[in-house]
Design a protein around this motif. Sequence first.
Motif, PDB file in Angstrom:
ATOM      1  N   ARG A  78     -41.877  18.347   2.280  1.00 20.11           N
ATOM      2  CA  ARG A  78     -41.538  17.106   2.975  1.00 20.11           C
ATOM      3  C   ARG A  78     -41.023  16.025   2.034  1.00 20.11           C
ATOM      4  O   ARG A  78     -40.752  14.917   2.479  1.00 20.11           O
ATOM      5  CB  ARG A  78     -42.761  16.582   3.730  1.00 20.11           C
ATOM      6  CG  ARG A  78     -43.266  17.521   4.822  1.00 20.11           C
ATOM      7  CD  ARG A  78     -44.445  16.926   5.556  1.00 20.11           C
ATOM      8  NE  ARG A  78     -44.942  17.843   6.594  1.00 20.11           N
ATOM      9  CZ  ARG A  78     -45.980  17.581   7.371  1.00 20.11           C
ATOM     10  NH1 ARG A  78     -46.653  16.432   7.219  1.00 20.11           N
ATOM     11  NH2 ARG A  78     -46.359  18.455   8.285  1.00 20.11           N
ATOM     12  N   VAL A  79     -40.908  16.343   0.761  1.00 21.45           N
ATOM     13  CA  VAL A  79     -40.461  15.345  -0.205  1.00 21.45           C
ATOM     14  C   VAL A  79     -39.014  14.940   0.060  1.00 21.45           C
ATOM     15  O   VAL A  79     -38.677  13.741   0.096  1.00 21.45           O
ATOM     16  CB  VAL A  79     -40.623  15.886  -1.642  1.00 21.45           C
ATOM     17  CG1 VAL A  79     -39.973  14.927  -2.639  1.00 21.45           C
ATOM     18  CG2 VAL A  79     -42.092  16.068  -1.969  1.00 21.45           C
ATOM     19  N   MET A  80     -38.132  15.910   0.260  1.00 22.49           N
ATOM     20  CA  MET A  80     -36.722  15.606   0.481  1.00 22.49           C
ATOM     21  C   MET A  80     -36.494  14.802   1.768  1.00 22.49           C
ATOM     22  O   MET A  80     -35.763  13.803   1.747  1.00 22.49           O
ATOM     23  CB  MET A  80     -35.912  16.900   0.489  1.00 22.49           C
ATOM     24  CG  MET A  80     -35.954  17.665  -0.827  1.00 22.49           C
ATOM     25  SD  MET A  80     -35.345  16.671  -2.218  1.00 22.49           S
ATOM     26  CE  MET A  80     -33.611  16.578  -1.784  1.00 22.49           C
ATOM     27  N   PRO A  81     -37.100  15.186   2.912  1.00 19.76           N
ATOM     28  CA  PRO A  81     -36.948  14.336   4.101  1.00 19.76           C
ATOM     29  C   PRO A  81     -37.486  12.920   3.899  1.00 19.76           C
ATOM     30  O   PRO A  81     -36.901  11.952   4.403  1.00 19.76           O
ATOM     31  CB  PRO A  81     -37.744  15.087   5.176  1.00 19.76           C
ATOM     32  CG  PRO A  81     -37.734  16.503   4.724  1.00 19.76           C
ATOM     33  CD  PRO A  81     -37.795  16.446   3.238  1.00 19.76           C
ATOM     34  N   LEU A  82     -38.576  12.791   3.136  1.00 21.48           N
ATOM     35  CA  LEU A  82     -39.126  11.459   2.877  1.00 21.48           C
ATOM     36  C   LEU A  82     -38.163  10.614   2.060  1.00 21.48           C
ATOM     37  O   LEU A  82     -37.969   9.422   2.352  1.00 21.48           O
ATOM     38  CB  LEU A  82     -40.464  11.589   2.142  1.00 21.48           C
ATOM     39  CG  LEU A  82     -41.143  10.266   1.766  1.00 21.48           C
ATOM     40  CD1 LEU A  82     -41.469   9.461   3.015  1.00 21.48           C
ATOM     41  CD2 LEU A  82     -42.385  10.518   0.937  1.00 21.48           C
ATOM     42  N   VAL A  94     -36.526   7.030   3.206  1.00 20.33           N
ATOM     43  CA  VAL A  94     -36.586   5.816   2.392  1.00 20.33           C
ATOM     44  C   VAL A  94     -35.183   5.305   2.083  1.00 20.33           C
ATOM     45  O   VAL A  94     -34.914   4.097   2.134  1.00 20.33           O
ATOM     46  CB  VAL A  94     -37.370   6.095   1.095  1.00 20.33           C
ATOM     47  CG1 VAL A  94     -37.296   4.897   0.150  1.00 20.33           C
ATOM     48  CG2 VAL A  94     -38.826   6.411   1.412  1.00 20.33           C
ATOM     49  N   ALA A  95     -34.273   6.204   1.762  1.00 17.79           N
ATOM     50  CA  ALA A  95     -32.893   5.795   1.491  1.00 17.79           C
ATOM     51  C   ALA A  95     -32.258   5.157   2.723  1.00 17.79           C
ATOM     52  O   ALA A  95     -31.549   4.147   2.624  1.00 17.79           O
ATOM     53  CB  ALA A  95     -32.074   6.999   1.025  1.00 17.79           C
ATOM     54  N   LEU A  96     -32.529   5.738   3.901  1.00 17.25           N
ATOM     55  CA  LEU A  96     -32.003   5.172   5.140  1.00 17.25           C
ATOM     56  C   LEU A  96     -32.556   3.766   5.378  1.00 17.25           C
ATOM     57  O   LEU A  96     -31.817   2.850   5.767  1.00 17.25           O
ATOM     58  CB  LEU A  96     -32.352   6.081   6.317  1.00 17.25           C
ATOM     59  CG  LEU A  96     -31.959   5.565   7.714  1.00 17.25           C
ATOM     60  CD1 LEU A  96     -30.451   5.393   7.809  1.00 17.25           C
ATOM     61  CD2 LEU A  96     -32.464   6.525   8.790  1.00 17.25           C
ATOM     62  N   PHE A  97     -33.852   3.588   5.123  1.00 16.15           N
ATOM     63  CA  PHE A  97     -34.454   2.265   5.310  1.00 16.15           C
ATOM     64  C   PHE A  97     -33.833   1.238   4.364  1.00 16.15           C
ATOM     65  O   PHE A  97     -33.523   0.105   4.771  1.00 16.15           O
ATOM     66  CB  PHE A  97     -35.965   2.343   5.073  1.00 16.15           C
ATOM     67  CG  PHE A  97     -36.650   1.016   5.138  1.00 16.15           C
ATOM     68  CD1 PHE A  97     -36.937   0.426   6.363  1.00 16.15           C
ATOM     69  CD2 PHE A  97     -36.999   0.338   3.975  1.00 16.15           C
ATOM     70  CE1 PHE A  97     -37.555  -0.811   6.427  1.00 16.15           C
ATOM     71  CE2 PHE A  97     -37.613  -0.896   4.035  1.00 16.15           C
ATOM     72  CZ  PHE A  97     -37.898  -1.472   5.265  1.00 16.15           C
TER      73      PHE A  97
END
Length: 278
Positions: A210-214, A218-221
């Motif tokens: 789940r590291v990559m989706p997280l 965060v980048a999207l936010f």
Amino acid sequence: MGFKPFPPHGGSGPRIREIPLRMVLPNLVTVLAICAGLSGIRLAFEARFETAVAMVLFAAFLDGIDGRLARMMKATSKFGAQMDSLADIVNFGVAPALVLYAFMLDRAGSPGWIAALLFAIACGLRLARFNVLDEDLERPAWQSEYFVGVPAPAGAVLVMLPIYLAFIGAYEPSRMAAFVASGFTILAAFLLVSRIPVYSGKKLRVARDRVMPLILVVALFLLLLFSYPWQTLSAGVLAYLLFLPLSARAYLRRTQIEEAKAADAPVADDKPGETPEI
């Protein structure tokens, strides 16, 4: 009779030790945070509100990383801890309250000023309680995963919600809106000094898959924050307010689980096969 001559300055005193630069850098970040917070107050009273809010948020960001920077560089010190506590009161309590007062609360008159004062005082009380709890060694380890009340950095971002909404045109600032904002400021002050358990996320672990989706989330936010700052902040504050009752519910469940474990655990002083005396 004449006075005895004074010894030359520094002649018999302790020598000043050289201090590594890594010990000074976190304190410089703290001082920079104070400068940003105070500059935000000045900009607010000059009616440059968007820049003022940005400076207060920048001060909160710097004030949030200076302690982590000190621990990462192994540069923690008692002086730095005291400096950080003083900066927290300015950046998380005084600066947001005065910026909000200059933007809107002054239209409410004395109630608006009282609300701003209450928030600044509540922030000071919140920080004092945090320092006391941080030194409490008898507190169960699992309780360190929760804050007692809304943390001061989150309170600083939260209390300026009326400004974010005004920036996106959700309402027109008026005297009635100032009274509503005063009530919201008092609510934010109450959340700071309340006993509501708020999950801190300090010991949160993320599964490897789940590291990559997280990272993507965060980048999207961050992209939304830079592209649509006031809309993103407004949505973030509203989501945080919805998160508070969920956090309290999770704390209650964890308390019940820990109490059940304690009730089922054998007494350490009892010998096998013996019934404890009553």
